[in-house]
Design an enzyme around this catalytic site. Structure first.
Site, PDB file in Angstrom:
ATOM      1  N   ALA A  22       0.901  -1.108  -0.054  1.00 40.75           N
ATOM      2  CA  ALA A  22       0.037  -0.185  -0.006  1.00 40.75           C
ATOM      3  C   ALA A  22       0.855   1.313   0.068  1.00 40.75           C
ATOM      4  O   ALA A  22       0.314   2.360  -0.088  1.00 40.75           O
ATOM      5  CB  ALA A  22      -0.945   0.064   1.223  1.00 40.75           C
ATOM      6  N   ARG A  27      10.156   8.169  -4.032  1.00 39.27           N
ATOM      7  CA  ARG A  27      11.332   8.205  -4.477  1.00 39.27           C
ATOM      8  C   ARG A  27      11.557   7.633  -5.909  1.00 39.27           C
ATOM      9  O   ARG A  27      12.605   7.913  -6.693  1.00 39.27           O
ATOM     10  CB  ARG A  27      12.474   7.552  -3.394  1.00 39.27           C
ATOM     11  N   GLN A  87      -6.137  -0.458   1.982  1.00 39.60           N
ATOM     12  CA  GLN A  87      -5.838   0.429   3.466  1.00 39.60           C
ATOM     13  C   GLN A  87      -5.774   2.022   2.588  1.00 39.60           C
ATOM     14  O   GLN A  87      -4.736   2.404   1.949  1.00 39.60           O
ATOM     15  CB  GLN A  87      -4.476  -0.098   3.613  1.00 39.60           C
ATOM     16  N   THR A  93       2.674  -0.448   9.097  1.00 38.30           N
ATOM     17  CA  THR A  93       2.882  -1.761   8.716  1.00 38.30           C
ATOM     18  C   THR A  93       1.700  -2.742   9.604  1.00 38.30           C
ATOM     19  O   THR A  93       1.168  -3.777   9.184  1.00 38.30           O
ATOM     20  CB  THR A  93       4.176  -2.536   8.944  1.00 38.30           C
ATOM     21  N   ASN A 400       1.257  -4.339 -49.025  1.00 39.24           N
ATOM     22  CA  ASN A 400       0.233  -4.820 -47.952  1.00 39.24           C
ATOM     23  C   ASN A 400      -0.925  -3.908 -47.812  1.00 39.24           C
ATOM     24  O   ASN A 400      -1.904  -4.011 -47.292  1.00 39.24           O
ATOM     25  CB  ASN A 400       0.701  -5.642 -46.998  1.00 39.24           C
ATOM     26  N   TYR A 401      -0.607  -2.525 -47.923  1.00 32.57           N
ATOM     27  CA  TYR A 401      -1.475  -1.236 -47.345  1.00 32.57           C
ATOM     28  C   TYR A 401      -1.678  -0.256 -48.269  1.00 32.57           C
ATOM     29  O   TYR A 401      -0.967   0.126 -49.190  1.00 32.57           O
ATOM     30  CB  TYR A 401      -0.578  -0.962 -46.235  1.00 32.57           C
ATOM     31  N   ALA A 437      12.054 -10.331 -62.511  1.00 31.79           N
ATOM     32  CA  ALA A 437      12.725  -9.270 -61.774  1.00 31.79           C
ATOM     33  C   ALA A 437      11.913  -7.975 -62.086  1.00 31.79           C
ATOM     34  O   ALA A 437      11.723  -7.779 -63.464  1.00 31.79           O
ATOM     35  CB  ALA A 437      14.132  -9.172 -61.986  1.00 31.79           C
TER      36      ALA A 437
HETATM   37  C1  UD1 Z   1       9.472  -1.895   7.913  1.00 33.97           C
HETATM   38  C2  UD1 Z   1       9.763  -2.361   9.466  1.00 33.97           C
HETATM   39  C3  UD1 Z   1      11.161  -2.389   9.579  1.00 33.97           C
HETATM   40  C4  UD1 Z   1      12.196  -3.132   8.705  1.00 33.97           C
HETATM   41  C5  UD1 Z   1      11.671  -2.562   7.314  1.00 33.97           C
HETATM   42  C6  UD1 Z   1      12.446  -3.683   6.267  1.00 33.97           C
HETATM   43  C7  UD1 Z   1       7.784  -1.838  10.698  1.00 33.97           C
HETATM   44  C8  UD1 Z   1       7.430  -0.964  11.803  1.00 33.97           C
HETATM   45  N1  UD1 Z   1       9.171  -1.497  10.323  1.00 33.97           N
HETATM   46  O1  UD1 Z   1      10.238  -0.513   7.865  1.00 33.97           O
HETATM   47  O2  UD1 Z   1      11.723  -2.989  10.943  1.00 33.97           O
HETATM   48  O3  UD1 Z   1      13.538  -3.265   8.781  1.00 33.97           O
HETATM   49  O4  UD1 Z   1      10.390  -2.459   7.131  1.00 33.97           O
HETATM   50  O5  UD1 Z   1      12.307  -2.760   4.939  1.00 33.97           O
HETATM   51  O6  UD1 Z   1       7.293  -2.587  10.229  1.00 33.97           O
HETATM   52  N2  UD1 Z   1       3.358  -0.705   3.980  1.00 33.97           N
HETATM   53  C9  UD1 Z   1       1.887  -0.665   3.861  1.00 33.97           C
HETATM   54  N3  UD1 Z   1       1.070   0.249   4.488  1.00 33.97           N
HETATM   55  C10 UD1 Z   1       1.715   1.087   5.576  1.00 33.97           C
HETATM   56  C11 UD1 Z   1       2.888   1.107   5.637  1.00 33.97           C
HETATM   57  C12 UD1 Z   1       3.780   0.081   4.990  1.00 33.97           C
HETATM   58  O7  UD1 Z   1       1.578  -1.319   3.070  1.00 33.97           O
HETATM   59  O8  UD1 Z   1       0.980   1.540   6.058  1.00 33.97           O
HETATM   60  C13 UD1 Z   1       4.127  -1.401   3.335  1.00 33.97           C
HETATM   61  C14 UD1 Z   1       4.977  -0.692   2.153  1.00 33.97           C
HETATM   62  O9  UD1 Z   1       4.225  -0.612   0.701  1.00 33.97           O
HETATM   63  C15 UD1 Z   1       6.139  -1.375   2.066  1.00 33.97           C
HETATM   64  C16 UD1 Z   1       6.314  -2.318   3.333  1.00 33.97           C
HETATM   65  O10 UD1 Z   1       4.845  -2.158   3.951  1.00 33.97           O
HETATM   66  O11 UD1 Z   1       6.175  -2.451   1.304  1.00 33.97           O
HETATM   67  C17 UD1 Z   1       7.285  -1.681   4.426  1.00 33.97           C
HETATM   68  O12 UD1 Z   1       7.197  -0.441   4.483  1.00 33.97           O
HETATM   69  P1  UD1 Z   1       8.234   0.746   4.825  1.00 33.97           P
HETATM   70  O13 UD1 Z   1       7.727   1.980   4.905  1.00 33.97           O
HETATM   71  O14 UD1 Z   1       9.029   0.431   3.479  1.00 33.97           O
HETATM   72  O15 UD1 Z   1       8.886   0.060   5.693  1.00 33.97           O
HETATM   73  P2  UD1 Z   1       9.260   0.701   7.268  1.00 33.97           P
HETATM   74  O16 UD1 Z   1       7.887   0.921   7.779  1.00 33.97           O
HETATM   75  O17 UD1 Z   1      10.321   1.788   7.112  1.00 33.97           O
END
Ligand code: UD1
Ligand code: CA
Length: 485
Positions: A22, A27, A87, A93, A400-401, A437
């Site tokens: 989500a 970046r 979400q 997460t 062809n066209y 030819a």
């Molecule tokens: C998270 C972990 C961290 C770990 C790191 C590895 C937590 C709190 N932290 O970091 O310990 O070292 O991943 O990469 O879990 N995502 C959602 N919804 C959200 C937030 C994130 O779907 O609300 C998805 C993102 O799309 C991504 C993944 O979860 O694929 C990780 O999110 P990201 O923000 O990159 O990781 P961190 O939370 O910084």
């Protein structure tokens, strides 16, 4: 190859896999969702779903949010059995997993949580993680890695007995914790009830004001569960892609592994550094790849075929012993023992028969060329069917066209088309016919006939000699500069 999963290591099915997808991906600076960007010719999401399917989940849930209009249709295309959970606000997460559990029935067994943007993670590694989880009788098992620069990652804090005590996010960590180099990959297996009760209890009392999935590990420990780690030495497998620099690095690494895998399987690669092979390509032993060869999509190449240098094939089928030199082809079939190039362009629908030939500077499109037939030089063959053993002379154009519609042409077996011919579609040339030819063919040529359609030649006796003499005389005339024109 390297991203493929091996069925031998597949454990018994897990109850569910939850793929977190989500997040934003700002970046990348792209209009396309990060998850649609490709590594090894497959979208990142496709890698994630392929790895997930290796642990045979009864339920597969992808949590979508950002760029949902792009991600959701791709989920359904790649994994029709998958469910999506929405979400709407990225509250962390732990919150994402809550959203996933809302669309699932009550589960028993294991739930594996993984990310959509970790393209090098293999199904094999997920299977090992599940095996470790079961062997150790854990409530939670997290995939970890020891990395040289752990900045940004959650740190694994272990008890003296080796169990994981908890995970501390970089932004919440003190100096001592930041010195820990074992990091959380974000990939875990949970006992289903541990996960359900854990995410229900999360709060957002932390530096980011988010619901941290990582806190479930500490909660599991507090409840008396075992929390273990499975450490991988392959750091690439835990690495996410956040920008295009990482994307390129990961493509190069996956390609390096893929090329190496094919070399070990019996393919000769003259220059691994300039050879690119997508994850879904299949090669037979004794294929020979020259420098600058790019094999993309679902291309398959038969035994002993020789490709390159400087050749790109996308979604093509190349038969045994065929050769393609300095050419470009897309959705084309090149028969066994056939030869293509140098410098030709095979567009979709080209089917070159066994031992057939498409030579230099030839463009083909929807062209079915029979066994042993040849289009050796400087031709365009579009919307045409050519039988076996025919020869299409240099500079033949299938017209062809007409600017509005396209028309098909049919050339029989054993036909000889002379050089510089225009076959105005729909052209029909019977078996064994001969086209002179320089003809512009607008009527059918029956089998075994000669078709000739060009102005008759006329020689004017002495004309060139007379012209030369009169020019020389004019140049000699006084008052007239011979140089002036
Ligand atoms: C998270 C972990 C961290 C770990 C790191 C590895 C937590 C709190 N932290 O970091 O310990 O070292 O991943 O990469 O879990 N995502 C959602 N919804 C959200 C937030 C994130 O779907 O609300 C998805 C993102 O799309 C991504 C993944 O979860 O694929 C990780 O999110 P990201 O923000 O990159 O990781 P961190 O939370 O910084
Ligand atoms: Ca974050």
């Amino acid at each position: 190859m390297s991203a493929a999963t091996s069925p031998e290591t597949t454990p018994a099915a897990v109850a569910a896999v939850v793929v977190l997808a989500a997040g934003g991906g700002t970046r990348m600076r792209s209009k396309r969702s990060k998850l649609l960007h490709e590594v090894g010719g497959r979208s990142m999401l496709s890698h994630a779903l392929a790895a997930a399917s290796a642990v045979q989940p009864e339920h597969l849930v992808v949590v979508v949010g950002h760029a949902r209009d792009q991600v959701e249709p791709l989920v359904h295309e790649l994994a029709p059995q998958a469910t999506t959970a929405v979400q709407t606000e990225q509250r962390g997460t732990g919150h994402a997993v809550r959203c996933a559990l809302e669309v699932l029935p009550e589960l028993t067994g294991e739930v594996l949580v993984t990310y959509g943007d970790v393209p090098m993670l293999t199904g094999e590694t997920l299977a090992e993680l599940v095996q470790r989880h079961r062997a150790d009788g854990n409530a939670v098992t997290v995939l970890t890695a020891d990395v040289p620069d752990p900045t940004g990652y959650g740190r694994i804090l272990r008890d003296p007995d080796g169990q994981v005590a908890r995970i501390v996010e970089h932004r919440d960590a003190d100096e001592a914790t930041r010195a820990v180099t074992e990091i959380n990959s974000g990939i875990y297996v949970f006992a289903a009830d541990t996960l359900a009760t854990g995410v229900a209890r999360l709060d957002a009392v932390n530096a980011q004001g988010e619901l941290y999935l990582t806190d479930v590990l500490g909660l599991a420990r507090a409840d008396g569960g075992r929390v273990g780690a499975h450490r991988t030495d392959d750091l690439w497998q835990t690495e996410g892609v956040n920008d295009r620099v990482q994307l390129a690095r990961m493509n190069a690494e996956l390609n390096r592994r893929t090329v190496e895998g094919w070399m070990r399987a019996g393919v000769t690669v003259v220059d691994p550094a300039t050879t690119w092979i997508d994850a879904d390509v299949r090669l037979a032993p004794d294929v020979l790849l020259h420098p600058g060869t790019i094999l993309a999509g679902a291309t398959t190449v038969g035994e002993g075929a020789e490709l390159g240098p400087d050749t790109r094939l996308r979604d093509c089928e190349v038969g045994e012993g065929a050769s393609v030199v300095r050419s470009e082809a897309h959705l084309a079939v090149i028969g066994a023992g056939a030869t293509v190039g140098p410098w030709s362009y095979l567009r979709p629908g080209t089917e070159l028969g066994e031992r057939g030939k498409i030579g230099g500077f030839v463009e083909t499109k929807k062209a079915v060329i029979g066994a042993g037939s040849k289009v050796p030089h400087l031709s365009y063959v579009g919307d045409a069917t050519i039988g076996a053993g025919s020869n299409i002379g240099a500079g033949t154009i299938f017209a062809n066209y007409d600017g509005v519609d396209k028309f098909p042409s049919t050339i029989g077996d054993g036909v000889f088309v002379g050089s510089g011919t225009v076959l105005v579609a729909p052209a029909e040339i019977g078996d064994g016919a001969f086209v002179a030819a320089g003809s512009t063919i607008t009527e059918p040529v029956p089998a075994d006939d000669l078709g000739v359609a060009r102005g008759r030649q006329r020689n004017v006796e002495g004309w060139a000699g007379r012209r030369r003499e009169s020019r020389a005389a004019a140049a000699d005339a006084p008052g007239d500069s011979g140089a002036a024109q």
